[in-house]
Design a protein around this motif. Structure first.
Motif, PDB file in Angstrom:
ATOM      1  N   ASP A   1      -1.113   0.459  -4.528  1.00  0.00           N
ATOM      2  CA  ASP A   1      -0.033   0.640  -4.098  1.00  0.00           C
ATOM      3  C   ASP A   1       0.797   1.705  -5.758  1.00  0.00           C
ATOM      4  O   ASP A   1       1.125   1.635  -5.107  1.00  0.00           O
TER       5      ASP A   1
ATOM      6  N   GLU B   1      -6.488  -2.730  -4.636  1.00  0.00           N
ATOM      7  CA  GLU B   1      -4.832  -3.183  -4.044  1.00  0.00           C
ATOM      8  C   GLU B   1      -4.140  -1.779  -5.040  1.00  0.00           C
ATOM      9  O   GLU B   1      -2.987  -1.617  -4.253  1.00  0.00           O
ATOM     10  N   ARG B   2      -4.470  -2.021  -6.016  1.00  0.00           N
ATOM     11  CA  ARG B   2      -3.726  -1.661  -7.039  1.00  0.00           C
ATOM     12  C   ARG B   2      -3.264   0.268  -6.446  1.00  0.00           C
ATOM     13  O   ARG B   2      -2.907   0.651  -7.187  1.00  0.00           O
TER      14      ARG B   2
END
Length: 304
Positions: free
Chosen positions: A165, A161-162
């Motif tokens: 992002d 997820e990071r």
């Protein structure tokens, strides 16, 4: 991640029973297969458990009592019979080198396997590689004995997820891991922003011994501890006299060392009911307890 599991080949101590063969334990650890203390009959137990000789990459002996090593001749000869292509490393107490030489050459056979003897002289790392580090620690028994610990180094787990992002994908993932940072659209992204620590896994193997510093050092914080519990507390004095542990002492070690999964084994033939070992260990340790049975498979716990 590849399979990490313990295949139990035998769980008896000095005398096998109708239900229990003598010692034998194969640890599957990614591409490694560590065969611990192959007692008499291990080759047949491997067949029944579905373990091929080609899986064995290391033979680790704690000491040279027969129930921990009389399976060596059959295993060594099977390596050559099956023409195992990779080297197999043999770790054992250096004081018993002559015993190992006799076991290795117990009968005539055509030796083609690459068996590399690596005697253990003292405490410390005996092997290291992609699998981590294999460490030996001296135990306290009637003959020289060592326990073993396999420790995977700590690493990092990338956080999808990071990464998404931050706009990191493909080759940039490899770059941020390698360099510690990467520039995306003019913005610097640090490795610690898109990852988290991943503790390495660990495994310890403790056989015939009284309680001693080596036991606790090997067991400290491991994910799986395979440990002898030859006797119950009612024979505690006998256990100390002959250099063995009780199930309660094994439970105490697991509690004080923060062990995740405790595997009890090496049972005296005097006890027909294995549940007594579980109950006694549970009186000292509240975590997962496995009373080993021949031919069972015990998975190494998932990462914390």
């Amino acid at each position: 991640m590849s399979s990490r599991e313990l295949v139990v080949l035998g769980t008896a101590s000095q005398v096998p029973t109708r239900q229990r063969a003598q010692n034998g334990y194969l640890l599957r650890w990614d591409g490694e297969g560590l065969l611990f203390d192959p007692g008499e009959g291990t080759q047949r137990q491997m067949l029944l458990a579905g373990v091929a000789a080609s899986e064995v990459t290391r033979i680790c002996l704690t000491h040279f009592h027969g129930d921990h090593c009389l399976g060596v001749p059959g295993i060594v000869q099977r390596l050559s019979l099956d023409r195992v292509a990779h080297p197999v490393h043999a770790h054992f107490p250096a004081s018993g080198h002559e015993y190992f030489r006799r076991l290795r050459n117990a009968t005539a056979f055509y030796e083609v396997a690459d068996l590399r003897e690596e005697p253990v002289q003292d405490d410390g790392i005996v092997a290291a590689g992609d699998f981590g580090a294999l460490t030996a620690r001296r135990l306290e028994h009637s003959v020289e004995s060592f326990g073993y610990r396999l420790t995977e180094p700590d690493g990092l787990r990338m956080l999808p997820e990071r990464l998404a992002d931050a706009g990191i994908s493909g080759r940039l993932v490899r770059e941020v891991r390698r360099e510690g940072s990467v520039t995306v659209d003019g913005r610097q992204v640090l490795l610690e922003q898109v990852s988290e620590p991943r503790p390495g896994q660990s495994f310890a193997f403790v056989m015939d011994t009284r309680l001693c510093d080596g036991v606790f050092a090997l067991a400290e914080g491991v994910d799986m501890l395979v440990i002898e519990s030859t006797f119950l507390a009612s024979e505690a004095e006998l256990a100390r006299h002959v250099g063995h542990l009780t199930a309660g002492e094994a439970g105490r070690v697991a509690r004080e060392c923060g062990v995740r999964t405790l595997v009890l084994t090496h049972f005296s033939q005097r006890y027909p009911d294995p549940r007594r070992f579980h109950d006694e260990a549970a009186g000292a340790f509240g975590g997962e307890i496995v009373v080993a049975e021949d031919l069972m498979t015990v998975p190494v716990p998932k990462r914390r």
